[in-house]
Design a protein around this motif. Structure first.
Motif, PDB file in Angstrom:
ATOM      1  N   TYR A 155     -50.489 -48.578 -28.012  1.00  0.00           N
ATOM      2  CA  TYR A 155     -51.004 -49.740 -27.284  1.00  0.00           C
ATOM      3  C   TYR A 155     -51.711 -50.725 -28.209  1.00  0.00           C
ATOM      4  O   TYR A 155     -52.525 -51.513 -27.768  1.00  0.00           O
ATOM      5  CB  TYR A 155     -51.966 -49.306 -26.171  1.00  0.00           C
ATOM      6  CG  TYR A 155     -51.348 -48.407 -25.124  1.00  0.00           C
ATOM      7  CD1 TYR A 155     -50.068 -48.654 -24.651  1.00  0.00           C
ATOM      8  CD2 TYR A 155     -52.040 -47.320 -24.616  1.00  0.00           C
ATOM      9  CE1 TYR A 155     -49.494 -47.835 -23.703  1.00  0.00           C
ATOM     10  CE2 TYR A 155     -51.471 -46.495 -23.654  1.00  0.00           C
ATOM     11  CZ  TYR A 155     -50.200 -46.759 -23.208  1.00  0.00           C
ATOM     12  OH  TYR A 155     -49.634 -45.949 -22.257  1.00  0.00           O
ATOM     13  N   ILE A 230     -47.787 -50.250 -17.368  1.00  0.00           N
ATOM     14  CA  ILE A 230     -47.171 -49.000 -16.951  1.00  0.00           C
ATOM     15  C   ILE A 230     -47.472 -48.724 -15.484  1.00  0.00           C
ATOM     16  O   ILE A 230     -46.599 -48.378 -14.714  1.00  0.00           O
ATOM     17  CB  ILE A 230     -47.658 -47.851 -17.857  1.00  0.00           C
ATOM     18  CG1 ILE A 230     -47.032 -48.050 -19.245  1.00  0.00           C
ATOM     19  CG2 ILE A 230     -47.283 -46.494 -17.264  1.00  0.00           C
ATOM     20  CD1 ILE A 230     -47.313 -46.978 -20.223  1.00  0.00           C
ATOM     21  N   ARG A 231     -48.725 -48.920 -15.093  1.00  0.00           N
ATOM     22  CA  ARG A 231     -49.117 -48.676 -13.713  1.00  0.00           C
ATOM     23  C   ARG A 231     -49.355 -50.029 -13.032  1.00  0.00           C
ATOM     24  O   ARG A 231     -49.923 -50.917 -13.648  1.00  0.00           O
ATOM     25  CB  ARG A 231     -50.382 -47.821 -13.707  1.00  0.00           C
ATOM     26  CG  ARG A 231     -50.899 -47.495 -12.343  1.00  0.00           C
ATOM     27  CD  ARG A 231     -51.909 -46.381 -12.403  1.00  0.00           C
ATOM     28  NE  ARG A 231     -53.079 -46.733 -13.217  1.00  0.00           N
ATOM     29  CZ  ARG A 231     -54.038 -45.873 -13.523  1.00  0.00           C
ATOM     30  NH1 ARG A 231     -53.969 -44.643 -13.094  1.00  0.00           N
ATOM     31  NH2 ARG A 231     -55.061 -46.251 -14.251  1.00  0.00           N
ATOM     32  N   LYS A 232     -48.971 -50.158 -11.790  1.00  0.00           N
ATOM     33  CA  LYS A 232     -49.014 -51.480 -11.167  1.00  0.00           C
ATOM     34  C   LYS A 232     -50.405 -51.924 -10.727  1.00  0.00           C
ATOM     35  O   LYS A 232     -50.583 -53.049 -10.264  1.00  0.00           O
ATOM     36  CB  LYS A 232     -48.046 -51.540  -9.983  1.00  0.00           C
ATOM     37  CG  LYS A 232     -46.592 -51.448 -10.415  1.00  0.00           C
ATOM     38  CD  LYS A 232     -45.673 -52.049  -9.371  1.00  0.00           C
ATOM     39  CE  LYS A 232     -44.231 -51.941  -9.779  1.00  0.00           C
ATOM     40  NZ  LYS A 232     -43.632 -50.636  -9.424  1.00  0.00           N
ATOM     41  N   SER A 233     -51.383 -51.041 -10.794  1.00  0.00           N
ATOM     42  CA  SER A 233     -52.754 -51.438 -10.498  1.00  0.00           C
ATOM     43  C   SER A 233     -53.666 -50.673 -11.453  1.00  0.00           C
ATOM     44  O   SER A 233     -53.280 -49.638 -11.972  1.00  0.00           O
ATOM     45  CB  SER A 233     -53.088 -51.092  -9.047  1.00  0.00           C
ATOM     46  OG  SER A 233     -54.414 -51.464  -8.770  1.00  0.00           O
ATOM     47  N   ILE A 234     -54.882 -51.204 -11.653  1.00  0.00           N
ATOM     48  CA  ILE A 234     -55.856 -50.570 -12.547  1.00  0.00           C
ATOM     49  C   ILE A 234     -55.230 -50.254 -13.905  1.00  0.00           C
ATOM     50  O   ILE A 234     -55.316 -49.130 -14.394  1.00  0.00           O
ATOM     51  CB  ILE A 234     -56.469 -49.270 -11.966  1.00  0.00           C
ATOM     52  CG1 ILE A 234     -56.370 -49.241 -10.454  1.00  0.00           C
ATOM     53  CG2 ILE A 234     -57.915 -49.107 -12.408  1.00  0.00           C
ATOM     54  CD1 ILE A 234     -56.862 -47.959  -9.843  1.00  0.00           C
ATOM     55  N   ASP A 235     -54.590 -51.219 -14.493  1.00  0.00           N
ATOM     56  CA  ASP A 235     -54.015 -50.981 -15.806  1.00  0.00           C
ATOM     57  C   ASP A 235     -54.050 -52.281 -16.610  1.00  0.00           C
ATOM     58  O   ASP A 235     -53.923 -53.364 -16.045  1.00  0.00           O
ATOM     59  CB  ASP A 235     -52.574 -50.478 -15.672  1.00  0.00           C
ATOM     60  CG  ASP A 235     -52.138 -49.672 -16.882  1.00  0.00           C
ATOM     61  OD1 ASP A 235     -52.947 -49.549 -17.821  1.00  0.00           O
ATOM     62  OD2 ASP A 235     -51.004 -49.174 -16.886  1.00  0.00           O
ATOM     63  N   PHE A 236     -54.225 -52.116 -17.924  1.00  0.00           N
ATOM     64  CA  PHE A 236     -54.217 -53.297 -18.785  1.00  0.00           C
ATOM     65  C   PHE A 236     -52.784 -53.617 -19.186  1.00  0.00           C
ATOM     66  O   PHE A 236     -51.888 -52.784 -19.046  1.00  0.00           O
ATOM     67  CB  PHE A 236     -55.093 -53.058 -20.013  1.00  0.00           C
ATOM     68  CG  PHE A 236     -56.547 -53.012 -19.666  1.00  0.00           C
ATOM     69  CD1 PHE A 236     -57.280 -54.182 -19.574  1.00  0.00           C
ATOM     70  CD2 PHE A 236     -57.173 -51.821 -19.390  1.00  0.00           C
ATOM     71  CE1 PHE A 236     -58.615 -54.159 -19.219  1.00  0.00           C
ATOM     72  CE2 PHE A 236     -58.510 -51.781 -19.038  1.00  0.00           C
ATOM     73  CZ  PHE A 236     -59.235 -52.951 -18.951  1.00  0.00           C
ATOM     74  N   LEU A 238     -49.434 -54.087 -21.184  1.00  0.00           N
ATOM     75  CA  LEU A 238     -48.736 -53.711 -22.412  1.00  0.00           C
ATOM     76  C   LEU A 238     -48.464 -55.002 -23.155  1.00  0.00           C
ATOM     77  O   LEU A 238     -48.603 -55.101 -24.372  1.00  0.00           O
ATOM     78  CB  LEU A 238     -47.387 -53.054 -22.081  1.00  0.00           C
ATOM     79  CG  LEU A 238     -47.343 -51.624 -21.570  1.00  0.00           C
ATOM     80  CD1 LEU A 238     -45.908 -51.208 -21.375  1.00  0.00           C
ATOM     81  CD2 LEU A 238     -48.051 -50.690 -22.515  1.00  0.00           C
TER      82      LEU A 238
ATOM     83  N   MET B  24     -45.712 -41.474 -15.988  1.00  0.00           N
ATOM     84  CA  MET B  24     -46.949 -42.016 -16.548  1.00  0.00           C
ATOM     85  C   MET B  24     -47.860 -41.006 -17.233  1.00  0.00           C
ATOM     86  O   MET B  24     -48.419 -41.287 -18.272  1.00  0.00           O
ATOM     87  CB  MET B  24     -47.781 -42.652 -15.428  1.00  0.00           C
ATOM     88  CG  MET B  24     -47.081 -43.773 -14.732  1.00  0.00           C
ATOM     89  SD  MET B  24     -48.025 -44.178 -13.276  1.00  0.00           S
ATOM     90  CE  MET B  24     -46.906 -45.312 -12.527  1.00  0.00           C
ATOM     91  N   LEU B  42     -58.382 -44.046 -16.627  1.00  0.00           N
ATOM     92  CA  LEU B  42     -57.676 -45.247 -17.072  1.00  0.00           C
ATOM     93  C   LEU B  42     -56.565 -44.887 -18.054  1.00  0.00           C
ATOM     94  O   LEU B  42     -55.451 -45.402 -17.966  1.00  0.00           O
ATOM     95  CB  LEU B  42     -58.658 -46.214 -17.742  1.00  0.00           C
ATOM     96  CG  LEU B  42     -58.027 -47.432 -18.423  1.00  0.00           C
ATOM     97  CD1 LEU B  42     -57.395 -48.353 -17.398  1.00  0.00           C
ATOM     98  CD2 LEU B  42     -59.053 -48.179 -19.245  1.00  0.00           C
ATOM     99  N   LYS B  45     -52.766 -41.894 -16.827  1.00  0.00           N
ATOM    100  CA  LYS B  45     -52.395 -42.747 -15.701  1.00  0.00           C
ATOM    101  C   LYS B  45     -51.772 -41.961 -14.554  1.00  0.00           C
ATOM    102  O   LYS B  45     -50.702 -41.393 -14.691  1.00  0.00           O
ATOM    103  CB  LYS B  45     -51.430 -43.826 -16.175  1.00  0.00           C
ATOM    104  CG  LYS B  45     -52.073 -44.768 -17.180  1.00  0.00           C
ATOM    105  CD  LYS B  45     -51.106 -45.813 -17.641  1.00  0.00           C
ATOM    106  CE  LYS B  45     -51.509 -46.417 -18.971  1.00  0.00           C
ATOM    107  NZ  LYS B  45     -52.848 -46.977 -18.995  1.00  0.00           N
ATOM    108  N   THR B  48     -50.521 -45.167  -8.452  1.00  0.00           N
ATOM    109  CA  THR B  48     -51.240 -45.667  -7.283  1.00  0.00           C
ATOM    110  C   THR B  48     -50.229 -45.931  -6.174  1.00  0.00           C
ATOM    111  O   THR B  48     -49.023 -45.773  -6.370  1.00  0.00           O
ATOM    112  CB  THR B  48     -51.974 -46.978  -7.615  1.00  0.00           C
ATOM    113  OG1 THR B  48     -50.978 -47.972  -7.884  1.00  0.00           O
ATOM    114  CG2 THR B  48     -52.868 -46.827  -8.825  1.00  0.00           C
ATOM    115  N   LEU B  50     -49.233 -48.659  -5.154  1.00  0.00           N
ATOM    116  CA  LEU B  50     -48.328 -49.751  -5.542  1.00  0.00           C
ATOM    117  C   LEU B  50     -47.152 -49.258  -6.378  1.00  0.00           C
ATOM    118  O   LEU B  50     -46.148 -49.952  -6.512  1.00  0.00           O
ATOM    119  CB  LEU B  50     -49.096 -50.807  -6.350  1.00  0.00           C
ATOM    120  CG  LEU B  50     -50.141 -51.617  -5.610  1.00  0.00           C
ATOM    121  CD1 LEU B  50     -50.814 -52.592  -6.567  1.00  0.00           C
ATOM    122  CD2 LEU B  50     -49.500 -52.378  -4.470  1.00  0.00           C
ATOM    123  N   ASP B  51     -47.282 -48.090  -6.995  1.00  0.00           N
ATOM    124  CA  ASP B  51     -46.212 -47.589  -7.845  1.00  0.00           C
ATOM    125  C   ASP B  51     -45.132 -46.866  -7.057  1.00  0.00           C
ATOM    126  O   ASP B  51     -44.098 -46.512  -7.596  1.00  0.00           O
ATOM    127  CB  ASP B  51     -46.795 -46.645  -8.906  1.00  0.00           C
ATOM    128  CG  ASP B  51     -47.748 -47.382  -9.818  1.00  0.00           C
ATOM    129  OD1 ASP B  51     -47.278 -48.255 -10.545  1.00  0.00           O
ATOM    130  OD2 ASP B  51     -48.953 -47.110  -9.769  1.00  0.00           O
TER     131      ASP B  51
END
Lengths: 320, 117
Positions: A155, A230-236, A238, B24, B42, B45, B48, B50-51
């Motif tokens: 990352y 990578i994740r659609k929420s709570i993620d920074f 890429l 993930m 965090l 992963k 959620t 949404l995924d």
């Protein structure tokens, strides 16, 4: 891994001057707290070598949370929450990419607490830098080297990395950079892309952000913000791309493309801008712009895939 | 079936579990120090809401008689997580023609398998 908080002074500032003078009094040993979404976590995991002796609460300063359109620009107060920006009809009307980016930040709870200034000032999320109890004393913390270079750097930065390869985590900074925003602090005004430095930002130790100013985009400007994660929420991110492309009679007259998540600062892809300037946008041209954006990329051992992702994101953003 | 609605929601949860495992979740250790790098919610992963896929799952429910369970009862849904990794790996094979036998299927792994990086 989280630990209890250690003892610190807590000061409720009533004015900006009070906050900055308190910062001066503690000589760099104090931290500003507003939403606290990042700071409390970093205090609980004790990632920094120095623990602050004071927290200066600026949520108590009145009239710093606002969104208004004034003299041809958008003005956002430092304490405006990300939720307010995402929901604002003023922002959505002319600065849509900013609203899109606001919705891509964290999750609803973080957006409710987090502020725009806090989003711009947040610390990096490099795995080595944020390891609990300051496990890796890296270059950014005053140590001898960057651990990500030889370690797991999936990352880390592919562009503009020098002594530190942690990436700028802010989502808001990317469309703000594309829209040519200005950060107003208690001392000065600075263009958003000059605000960010590889090892921090342009703020002095006794300076706080008070306002963000965004000029109104020229007529015919198309804005986009795309965030890949990578994740659609709570993620920074890429990798993320914000564009502001002005088109007059079919040809691009002005373009600003800013990349996020791939460099220590919001990275302006000037090469990609030059590719599309003066031409009509086609699929082939967009692909060329994508290739130009990552032309100077220097990936580390484990993040070559970010080059591919960024290239594709730029192509999509230009075509959007 | 004691509670079909709850059974189906539990099966959906099982899919989420298996999906997170194959897409993930990853325990990443620093190679030179052995320190766990994915040490927080965090960095490690979990998916959620949404995924999850937008489409509703098509579930078929069969009521067997389990001679070892009390009154023929049998627990359900835990096994749902098991095939997810293989299903997702097959999906990548179907879409891109490459077999990936190590998870999670991060962008890095998929692009590497495709020879793009």
């Amino acid at each position: 891994m989280a630990f209890t908080l250690m003892k610190f002074d807590h000061i409720d500032a009533k004015t900006v001057a009070e906050a900055t003078s308190a910062l001066g009094t503690y000589k760099g040993k104090a931290k500003i707290i507003a939403g606290g979404t990042e700071l409390i976590g970093s205090l609980r995991t004790r990632i920094l070598p120095d623990y602050p002796s004071a927290l200066i609460n600026i949520k108590t300063i009145p009239n710093l949370s606002y969104i208004k359109e004034e003299s041809g620009m958008l003005k956002i107060g430092a304490l405006t929450t990300i939720t307010d920006i995402a929901a604002s009809s003023v922002v959505k009307a002319k600065w849509s990419s900013l609203a899109d980016a606001a919705l891509a930040v964290g999750d609803p709870q973080l957006r409710n607490m987090g502020t725009i200034a806090g989003n711009l000032c947040q610390d990096v999320r490099c795995w080595y830098y944020t390891s609990p109890r300051n496990r890796f004393l890296c270059y950014r913390k005053g140590g001898p080297l960057c651990f990500a270079v030889t370690g797991d750097n999936r990352y880390n930065a592919i562009l503009g990395g020098a002594v530190c390869f942690a990436v700028c985590p802010s989502d808001m900074a990317i469309p703000l950079g594309a829209l040519g925003a200005t950060v107003v602090t208690s001392k000065k005004s600075v263009a958003i892309l000059d605000f960010f430095k590889v090892l921090g930002n342009a703020l002095d130790s006794d300076e706080i952000i008070t306002e963000i100013q965004v000029p109104t985009p020229a007529t015919g400007t198309k804005q986009t913000f795309i965030k890949n994660r990578i994740r659609k929420s709570i993620d920074f991110a890429l990798s993320s791309v914000a564009t502001a492309i002005t088109i007059a009679s079919g040809n691009v007259t002005d373009a600003r493309i800013v990349l996020g998540g791939v460099a220590p600062v919001p990275f302006r892809a000037v090469d990609a801008e030059n590719v599309i300037k003066g031409k009509a946008i086609t699929a082939a041209l967009a692909a060329d712009a994508g290739a130009a954006a990552v032309k100077n990329a220097v990936p580390l051992s484990g993040n070559k895939y970010l080059v591919q992702i960024t290239k594709t994101l730029v192509k999509r953003a230009v075509l959007a | 079936m004691l509670n079909p609605k709850q059974l189906m929601s539990n099966m959906t949860g099982g899919v989420q579990n298996g999906m997170g495992y194959m897409l993930m979740e990853e325990m990443v250790y620093d190679q030179s120090t052995g320190v766990l790098l994915t040490n927080s919610a965090l960095n490690y992963k979990l998916p959620t809401a949404l995924d999850m896929p937008q489409e509703k799952f098509d579930m078929g429910l069969v009521e067997p008689w389990d001679p070892w369970g009390p009154f023929g009862a049998h627990g359900a849904t835990e096994g749902i997580s098991d095939p997810c990794a293989a299903v997702l790996s097959n999906a990548v094979y179907n879409a891109a023609g490459v077999r990936i036998k190590e998870g999670p299927l991060t962008p890095n792994r998929v692009l590497k398998a495709l020879g793009k990086v």
